[in-house]
Design a protein around this motif. Sequence first.
Motif, PDB file in Angstrom:
ATOM      1  N   ILE A  14       7.869   3.837   1.930  1.00  0.00           N
ATOM      2  CA  ILE A  14       8.497   5.027   2.530  1.00  0.00           C
ATOM      3  C   ILE A  14      10.001   4.776   2.608  1.00  0.00           C
ATOM      4  CG2 ILE A  14       8.423   6.686   4.425  1.00  0.00           C
ATOM      5  CD1 ILE A  14       5.813   5.437   5.360  1.00  0.00           C
ATOM      6  N   SER A  26       0.295   4.865  10.012  1.00  0.00           N
ATOM      7  CA  SER A  26      -0.710   4.646   8.964  1.00  0.00           C
ATOM      8  C   SER A  26      -1.356   3.273   9.134  1.00  0.00           C
ATOM      9  CB  SER A  26      -0.131   4.851   7.559  1.00  0.00           C
ATOM     10  OG  SER A  26       0.789   3.849   7.265  1.00  0.00           O
ATOM     11  N   ASP A  65       0.831  -1.220   0.000  1.00  0.00           N
ATOM     12  CA  ASP A  65       0.000   0.000   0.000  1.00  0.00           C
ATOM     13  C   ASP A  65       0.859   1.260   0.000  1.00  0.00           C
ATOM     14  OD1 ASP A  65      -2.456  -1.443   0.247  1.00  0.00           O
ATOM     15  OD2 ASP A  65      -1.959  -1.785   2.360  1.00  0.00           O
ATOM     16  N   THR A  66       1.995   1.199   0.706  1.00  0.00           N
ATOM     17  CA  THR A  66       2.830   2.402   0.857  1.00  0.00           C
ATOM     18  C   THR A  66       4.305   2.019   0.853  1.00  0.00           C
ATOM     19  OG1 THR A  66       1.112   3.138   2.416  1.00  0.00           O
ATOM     20  CG2 THR A  66       3.064   4.518   2.242  1.00  0.00           C
ATOM     21  N   VAL A  68       3.124  -2.126   4.387  1.00  0.00           N
ATOM     22  CA  VAL A  68       3.999  -0.972   4.123  1.00  0.00           C
ATOM     23  C   VAL A  68       5.446  -1.463   4.006  1.00  0.00           C
ATOM     24  CG1 VAL A  68       4.735   1.318   4.883  1.00  0.00           C
ATOM     25  CG2 VAL A  68       2.451   0.506   5.471  1.00  0.00           C
ATOM     26  N   ALA A 123       0.972   1.086  -4.807  1.00  0.00           N
ATOM     27  CA  ALA A 123       1.503   1.792  -3.628  1.00  0.00           C
ATOM     28  C   ALA A 123       1.518   3.310  -3.818  1.00  0.00           C
ATOM     29  CB  ALA A 123       2.924   1.306  -3.351  1.00  0.00           C
ATOM     30  N   ALA A 124       1.399   4.032  -2.698  1.00  0.00           N
ATOM     31  CA  ALA A 124       1.781   5.451  -2.648  1.00  0.00           C
ATOM     32  C   ALA A 124       3.220   5.470  -2.145  1.00  0.00           C
ATOM     33  CB  ALA A 124       0.893   6.209  -1.684  1.00  0.00           C
ATOM     34  N   ALA A 127      -3.394   1.746   5.928  1.00  0.00           N
ATOM     35  CA  ALA A 127      -2.584   0.826   5.114  1.00  0.00           C
ATOM     36  C   ALA A 127      -2.478  -0.517   5.825  1.00  0.00           C
ATOM     37  CB  ALA A 127      -1.183   1.403   4.909  1.00  0.00           C
TER      38      ALA A 127
END
Length: 333
Positions: free
Chosen positions: A80, A128, A77-78, A137, A106-107, A134
């Motif tokens: 970072i 998150s 989903d994410t 991650v 994903a963001a 999310a």
Amino acid sequence: MAFAHITGTGSALPQRILDNAGLEMIVDTTDEWITRRTGIKERRIAMIDKNESTTDLGALAARRALEMANVPANEIDTIITGTVSADRIFPSAACMIQRELGAENAAAFDVSAGCSGFIYALEMANNSIKAGMAKTVLVIGAERLSSLVNWQDRGTCVLLGDGAGAVVLRASDVHGGILSTHIKSDGRLWDLLYSEKGNQPPPESLNGLATTPFHLRMEGNRLFKQAVPSMAHIAELALQKNGMTREDIHLVIPHQANIRILQAVAEKLKISMDKFFTNLDKYGNTSSASIPIAMDEAFRSGLMKEGDHVLLVSFGAGLTWGATLLRWSMSPG
Ligand code: UT7
């Protein structure tokens, strides 16, 4: 509320090893000085012609973490990434890594928090997941500090190295995984460690090293004096928040800047150095990448087992510092 559990770890290091003897050929230094003052014996230097950009290293570490977690890239989903040395000012390293992975759902974004980038990224990821935003991650720390180093400055070039580490976080109702995160900053002291414009060429012996027009500048001695109390204090906060004492901690995985900093933090916390995982002798200071690389090595070598309490502690440019307390929830092998 969901808990964020680490279900996979991975790391990636460049092939080229630069040992202290190699540095003696580049600047006025000695193996004896570097070893005694820092504990570092060698570091890895990324070569662009070997596909070792920040993106390449971050993506490789991420693939290894996803493989361990058995998570396909399209379930992320994410993404970072903690970094101060992305390949471009924009887009983010996270977006460039996203393409490498094919993580189409994903963001992706970067976090710039000096050597605390990974802990800050973990805090964003944990929040998150807790907030239900999310479920999966990918958190990465990826750096190519060799591109930012002034290779004429012996006060900094002997300290740093390149590499990347990654973890996969999954949401679960089971109590455990990340128990708490604490992050702090003090911008009044930003000028103790920063990048400035510079254009000295890299040494000939490092042919193939791609550099940027920015150099790192550091007041090492003053930083050292900030690092020790800041790391010790935030580690204490993590223990207090979870109603734990030092006896409850199985392993400390600190940012790997200097063995003397870690010895002083261990002394302040009254936690034996035997519980501190260190690999700075092999890799030097890899900034945001140091904690996830260390975590991956510690797990793969059987040092963390299910139920263990693991304390991550960081300190870096900004100034920034942070601590994460984990109840490890993966079994080895
Ligand atoms: O990643 C997070 C942020 N980074 C840190 O937290 C790093 C914190 N600082 C440190 O790790 C240490 O301060 C250093 C390793 C950077 C330096 O160690 P130090 O014991 O604080 O040394 P210093 O800077 O006070 O320098 C002592 C001497 C100086 O010579 P004089 O003035 O006493 O004649 C330096 O010029 O050591 C000299 N020196 C070196 N000599 C040989 C500095 N770098 C070198 C070198 N080789 N590479």
